[in-house]
Scaffold this motif. Structure first.
Motif, PDB file in Angstrom:
ATOM      1  N   ALA A  86      29.605  47.403   5.181  1.00 52.37           N
ATOM      2  CA  ALA A  86      30.048  47.290   3.793  1.00 52.37           C
ATOM      3  C   ALA A  86      28.842  47.489   2.888  1.00 52.37           C
ATOM      4  O   ALA A  86      27.698  47.232   3.301  1.00 52.37           O
ATOM      5  CB  ALA A  86      30.671  45.923   3.536  1.00 52.37           C
ATOM      6  N   LYS A 145      38.381  50.145  -0.521  1.00 49.58           N
ATOM      7  CA  LYS A 145      38.037  48.979   0.306  1.00 49.58           C
ATOM      8  C   LYS A 145      36.570  49.083   0.693  1.00 49.58           C
ATOM      9  O   LYS A 145      36.111  50.142   1.121  1.00 49.58           O
ATOM     10  CB  LYS A 145      38.912  48.993   1.555  1.00 49.58           C
ATOM     11  N   LEU A 190      31.258  48.583  11.963  1.00 54.18           N
ATOM     12  CA  LEU A 190      31.781  48.501  10.596  1.00 54.18           C
ATOM     13  C   LEU A 190      30.736  47.942   9.650  1.00 54.18           C
ATOM     14  O   LEU A 190      30.032  46.977   9.982  1.00 54.18           O
ATOM     15  CB  LEU A 190      33.021  47.618  10.533  1.00 54.18           C
ATOM     16  N   SER A 229      33.111  52.889   8.617  1.00 51.56           N
ATOM     17  CA  SER A 229      32.588  52.945   9.977  1.00 51.56           C
ATOM     18  C   SER A 229      31.455  53.964  10.068  1.00 51.56           C
ATOM     19  O   SER A 229      31.308  54.836   9.210  1.00 51.56           O
ATOM     20  CB  SER A 229      33.698  53.349  10.950  1.00 51.56           C
ATOM     21  N   GLU A 288      34.582  48.843   3.095  1.00 53.08           N
ATOM     22  CA  GLU A 288      34.437  48.835   4.548  1.00 53.08           C
ATOM     23  C   GLU A 288      34.413  50.284   5.017  1.00 53.08           C
ATOM     24  O   GLU A 288      35.197  51.108   4.558  1.00 53.08           O
ATOM     25  CB  GLU A 288      35.632  48.112   5.172  1.00 53.08           C
ATOM     26  N   ILE A 308      29.577  44.201   9.165  1.00 52.06           N
ATOM     27  CA  ILE A 308      30.671  43.231   9.079  1.00 52.06           C
ATOM     28  C   ILE A 308      31.502  43.187  10.359  1.00 52.06           C
ATOM     29  O   ILE A 308      32.426  42.385  10.466  1.00 52.06           O
ATOM     30  CB  ILE A 308      31.579  43.511   7.869  1.00 52.06           C
TER      31      ILE A 308
END
Length: 78
Positions: free
Chosen positions: A70, A14, A68, A18, A16, A64
């Motif tokens: 990306a 994914k 978070l 942190s 994404e 995002i």
């Protein structure tokens, strides 16, 4: 850091991640960089659309959500 993030995204499946995940992965990889340096690069110097206070910047990540991010060029990681 970019290689660490690409591997993290690939492992998660994914696009994404942190700030804390990056810090943890960098520490596991044995980085000599301070946490504050990693945070600055992730959240400012290498992030699209942030107010730039650095002479050299990179457009590697996009924010995002709160804490978070990306990858901008996901195809490089997958």
């Amino acid at each position: 850091m970019l290689q660490i993030v690409k591997q993290l995204v690939k492992t998660k499946g994914k696009n994404e991640f942190s700030t804390q995940e990056v810090l943890d992965e960098m520490k596991s990889a044995g980085t000599s960089y301070k946490e504050s340096t990693i945070r600055t690069h992730l959240t400012s110097r290498c992030c699209v659309g942030t107010k730039q206070h650095h002479q050299t910047v990179y457009d590697d990540y996009v924010r995002i959500g709160h804490g978070l991010y990306a990858l901008v060029h996901l195809s490089d990681a997958m």
